[in-house]
Design a protein around this motif. Sequence first.
Motif, PDB file in Angstrom:
ATOM      1  N   ALA A 222      19.461 -74.710  36.039  1.00 50.95           N
ATOM      2  CA  ALA A 222      19.617 -75.594  37.199  1.00 50.95           C
ATOM      3  C   ALA A 222      19.604 -77.062  36.779  1.00 50.95           C
ATOM      4  O   ALA A 222      20.361 -77.886  37.314  1.00 50.95           O
ATOM      5  CB  ALA A 222      18.512 -75.312  38.218  1.00 50.95           C
ATOM      6  N   ALA A 223      18.746 -77.397  35.824  1.00 51.49           N
ATOM      7  CA  ALA A 223      18.679 -78.778  35.350  1.00 51.49           C
ATOM      8  C   ALA A 223      19.989 -79.185  34.679  1.00 51.49           C
ATOM      9  O   ALA A 223      20.456 -80.322  34.832  1.00 51.49           O
ATOM     10  CB  ALA A 223      17.514 -78.941  34.383  1.00 51.49           C
ATOM     11  N   ARG A 224      20.594 -78.267  33.954  1.00 51.48           N
ATOM     12  CA  ARG A 224      21.875 -78.567  33.299  1.00 51.48           C
ATOM     13  C   ARG A 224      22.982 -78.747  34.335  1.00 51.48           C
ATOM     14  O   ARG A 224      23.847 -79.612  34.180  1.00 51.48           O
ATOM     15  CB  ARG A 224      22.240 -77.453  32.326  1.00 51.48           C
ATOM     16  CG  ARG A 224      21.326 -77.365  31.116  1.00 51.48           C
ATOM     17  CD  ARG A 224      21.906 -76.481  30.050  1.00 51.48           C
ATOM     18  NE  ARG A 224      20.975 -76.274  28.955  1.00 51.48           N
ATOM     19  CZ  ARG A 224      21.277 -75.636  27.835  1.00 51.48           C
ATOM     20  NH1 ARG A 224      22.494 -75.137  27.671  1.00 51.48           N
ATOM     21  NH2 ARG A 224      20.382 -75.477  26.874  1.00 51.48           N
ATOM     22  N   VAL A 225      22.953 -77.926  35.364  1.00 48.06           N
ATOM     23  CA  VAL A 225      23.947 -78.075  36.431  1.00 48.06           C
ATOM     24  C   VAL A 225      23.792 -79.432  37.106  1.00 48.06           C
ATOM     25  O   VAL A 225      24.768 -80.138  37.373  1.00 48.06           O
ATOM     26  CB  VAL A 225      23.814 -76.931  37.459  1.00 48.06           C
ATOM     27  CG1 VAL A 225      24.701 -77.189  38.669  1.00 48.06           C
ATOM     28  CG2 VAL A 225      24.177 -75.587  36.824  1.00 48.06           C
ATOM     29  N   SER A 226      22.547 -79.825  37.395  1.00 51.83           N
ATOM     30  CA  SER A 226      22.292 -81.119  38.027  1.00 51.83           C
ATOM     31  C   SER A 226      22.792 -82.261  37.153  1.00 51.83           C
ATOM     32  O   SER A 226      23.419 -83.212  37.642  1.00 51.83           O
ATOM     33  CB  SER A 226      20.797 -81.270  38.300  1.00 51.83           C
ATOM     34  OG  SER A 226      20.517 -82.534  38.870  1.00 51.83           O
ATOM     35  N   LYS A 227      22.544 -82.179  35.858  1.00 53.02           N
ATOM     36  CA  LYS A 227      23.000 -83.220  34.935  1.00 53.02           C
ATOM     37  C   LYS A 227      24.527 -83.285  34.900  1.00 53.02           C
ATOM     38  O   LYS A 227      25.118 -84.370  34.885  1.00 53.02           O
ATOM     39  CB  LYS A 227      22.448 -82.953  33.541  1.00 53.02           C
ATOM     40  CG  LYS A 227      22.819 -84.009  32.520  1.00 53.02           C
ATOM     41  CD  LYS A 227      22.190 -83.708  31.167  1.00 53.02           C
ATOM     42  CE  LYS A 227      22.567 -84.767  30.138  1.00 53.02           C
ATOM     43  NZ  LYS A 227      21.959 -84.472  28.807  1.00 53.02           N
ATOM     44  N   MET A 228      25.163 -82.109  34.895  1.00 49.83           N
ATOM     45  CA  MET A 228      26.618 -82.039  34.876  1.00 49.83           C
ATOM     46  C   MET A 228      27.213 -82.700  36.118  1.00 49.83           C
ATOM     47  O   MET A 228      28.263 -83.346  36.058  1.00 49.83           O
ATOM     48  CB  MET A 228      27.055 -80.572  34.803  1.00 49.83           C
ATOM     49  CG  MET A 228      28.537 -80.317  34.897  1.00 49.83           C
ATOM     50  SD  MET A 228      28.868 -78.546  34.974  1.00 49.83           S
ATOM     51  CE  MET A 228      28.174 -78.119  36.588  1.00 49.83           C
ATOM     52  N   LEU A 229      26.522 -82.569  37.250  1.00 49.40           N
ATOM     53  CA  LEU A 229      26.993 -83.126  38.516  1.00 49.40           C
ATOM     54  C   LEU A 229      26.508 -84.560  38.743  1.00 49.40           C
ATOM     55  O   LEU A 229      26.749 -85.123  39.816  1.00 49.40           O
ATOM     56  CB  LEU A 229      26.544 -82.239  39.674  1.00 49.40           C
ATOM     57  CG  LEU A 229      27.120 -80.817  39.686  1.00 49.40           C
ATOM     58  CD1 LEU A 229      26.457 -79.992  40.778  1.00 49.40           C
ATOM     59  CD2 LEU A 229      28.627 -80.830  39.878  1.00 49.40           C
ATOM     60  N   GLY A 230      25.848 -85.105  37.766  1.00 48.07           N
ATOM     61  CA  GLY A 230      25.356 -86.479  37.903  1.00 48.07           C
ATOM     62  C   GLY A 230      24.307 -86.636  38.979  1.00 48.07           C
ATOM     63  O   GLY A 230      24.188 -87.706  39.597  1.00 48.07           O
ATOM     64  N   GLY A 231      23.538 -85.563  39.212  1.00 48.94           N
ATOM     65  CA  GLY A 231      22.493 -85.618  40.230  1.00 48.94           C
ATOM     66  C   GLY A 231      23.005 -85.537  41.654  1.00 48.94           C
ATOM     67  O   GLY A 231      22.238 -85.724  42.610  1.00 48.94           O
ATOM     68  N   GLN A 232      24.302 -85.216  41.829  1.00 39.74           N
ATOM     69  CA  GLN A 232      24.898 -85.169  43.159  1.00 39.74           C
ATOM     70  C   GLN A 232      25.035 -83.737  43.681  1.00 39.74           C
ATOM     71  O   GLN A 232      25.939 -83.435  44.454  1.00 39.74           O
ATOM     72  CB  GLN A 232      26.286 -85.830  43.128  1.00 39.74           C
ATOM     73  CG  GLN A 232      26.282 -87.266  42.628  1.00 39.74           C
ATOM     74  CD  GLN A 232      25.433 -88.161  43.519  1.00 39.74           C
ATOM     75  OE1 GLN A 232      25.581 -88.158  44.731  1.00 39.74           O
ATOM     76  NE2 GLN A 232      24.536 -88.927  42.907  1.00 39.74           N
ATOM     77  N   GLU A 233      24.143 -82.844  43.239  1.00 36.90           N
ATOM     78  CA  GLU A 233      24.272 -81.437  43.624  1.00 36.90           C
ATOM     79  C   GLU A 233      24.141 -81.211  45.125  1.00 36.90           C
ATOM     80  O   GLU A 233      24.618 -80.196  45.646  1.00 36.90           O
ATOM     81  CB  GLU A 233      23.248 -80.584  42.870  1.00 36.90           C
ATOM     82  CG  GLU A 233      21.794 -80.930  43.147  1.00 36.90           C
ATOM     83  CD  GLU A 233      21.261 -82.020  42.230  1.00 36.90           C
ATOM     84  OE1 GLU A 233      20.065 -82.338  42.338  1.00 36.90           O
ATOM     85  OE2 GLU A 233      22.045 -82.560  41.435  1.00 36.90           O
ATOM     86  N   LYS A 234      23.522 -82.138  45.849  1.00 39.45           N
ATOM     87  CA  LYS A 234      23.382 -81.965  47.297  1.00 39.45           C
ATOM     88  C   LYS A 234      24.701 -82.148  48.031  1.00 39.45           C
ATOM     89  O   LYS A 234      24.813 -81.807  49.216  1.00 39.45           O
ATOM     90  CB  LYS A 234      22.341 -82.952  47.838  1.00 39.45           C
ATOM     91  CG  LYS A 234      20.921 -82.646  47.363  1.00 39.45           C
ATOM     92  CD  LYS A 234      19.906 -83.576  48.008  1.00 39.45           C
ATOM     93  CE  LYS A 234      18.490 -83.231  47.549  1.00 39.45           C
ATOM     94  NZ  LYS A 234      17.480 -84.127  48.174  1.00 39.45           N
ATOM     95  N   ASP A 235      25.709 -82.651  47.327  1.00 36.67           N
ATOM     96  CA  ASP A 235      27.017 -82.857  47.953  1.00 36.67           C
ATOM     97  C   ASP A 235      27.934 -81.652  47.802  1.00 36.67           C
ATOM     98  O   ASP A 235      29.076 -81.672  48.271  1.00 36.67           O
ATOM     99  CB  ASP A 235      27.713 -84.080  47.328  1.00 36.67           C
ATOM    100  CG  ASP A 235      26.942 -85.365  47.589  1.00 36.67           C
ATOM    101  OD1 ASP A 235      26.196 -85.411  48.581  1.00 36.67           O
ATOM    102  OD2 ASP A 235      27.082 -86.303  46.783  1.00 36.67           O
ATOM    103  N   VAL A 236      27.464 -80.594  47.118  1.00 39.73           N
ATOM    104  CA  VAL A 236      28.300 -79.425  46.873  1.00 39.73           C
ATOM    105  C   VAL A 236      27.514 -78.159  47.198  1.00 39.73           C
ATOM    106  O   VAL A 236      26.301 -78.201  47.431  1.00 39.73           O
ATOM    107  CB  VAL A 236      28.772 -79.378  45.400  1.00 39.73           C
ATOM    108  CG1 VAL A 236      29.602 -80.606  45.052  1.00 39.73           C
ATOM    109  CG2 VAL A 236      27.586 -79.245  44.442  1.00 39.73           C
TER     110      VAL A 236
END
Length: 307
Positions: A222-236
């Motif tokens: 999950a942390a890697r996904v968040s980093k990949m998304l630039g911390g914008q995971e709440k937008d997807v």
Amino acid sequence: MTTIEDLTAKLTELAGDVPDVTEVVELATMRPEAVLRRNEKVLADLAGTAGIALDVSQGGERFKERTVYRGEDGGRAVTFHASGAFTLYSGVDPLDDLFERVEPDDVLRKAVDSVAEKLGLTGLVDQEDTLTFERLWKLKAAGADREGRLSDPVLTRAVGAYRQSVRDLPVLGRASASVEVAGSGALSALTVTLRRFAGDGGGKTIDKARSRSAEEAASDVAARVSKMLGGQEKDVELDAQSFAFGYLSLGRRRAQALLAPMYVAAVTVDGGPERERSAHVIAVSGSEQQYLRLPTGVRPGTSPRVA
């Protein structure tokens, strides 16, 4: 909207049972010449059994990462030097030898299993290991006229994917073997990416590793996904498709000295109508001590592939 906490929880649920301790298994290290000799013998037997006109005894065209063998009637084989993986193609055109109808899954499963048994695929793995059916793929094709009217889809090939297990754990990554069958029931293509072959001399247990918890590993993913998304995971929207514990094969173009416990996750990212949808496979260590160094970065560009 999906939070990182939601993704972590979903991945943890998908992991299933994880052993407390996992063996780290040594793999055989073979020089490219030894890999070629072994595979040429195996390919000769497989081509003969499948009725593919391909004489590998004459040698192939050698490239940096692979050696390519070509037959007169379109048959072709490729051996990958680093891993020992190989492919075998019958040479039949993809739109020849079609199925008369879209058969039920059980009929197609029987067809691919029959070819796999005829080829003796289970005999390629060490007697301590297993090679078992995992899933069925159906390849279809359809056409359209100038007005955009579509024809009914036709079934071109049935593909059975098989998974190798070592020490009762799956070797994750691309399918350990895949059998592609044409409408007549003949072999169209075969891919074998085993990490342990029968009689290759590998298999020694070099350590026993304490497994990480599924929740800890899921948090890493999950942390890697968040980093990949630039911390914008709440937008997807994030959706955990799978999360498996086992060994990991690094791919057919990479050498590998051992099998070590890993978690492998498949996660989709949906940005909605305004953004693209993407799929990601993420591997993290399955043990407290990390044994396997994962490749990073992008493979450098190469000349156009011919096989």
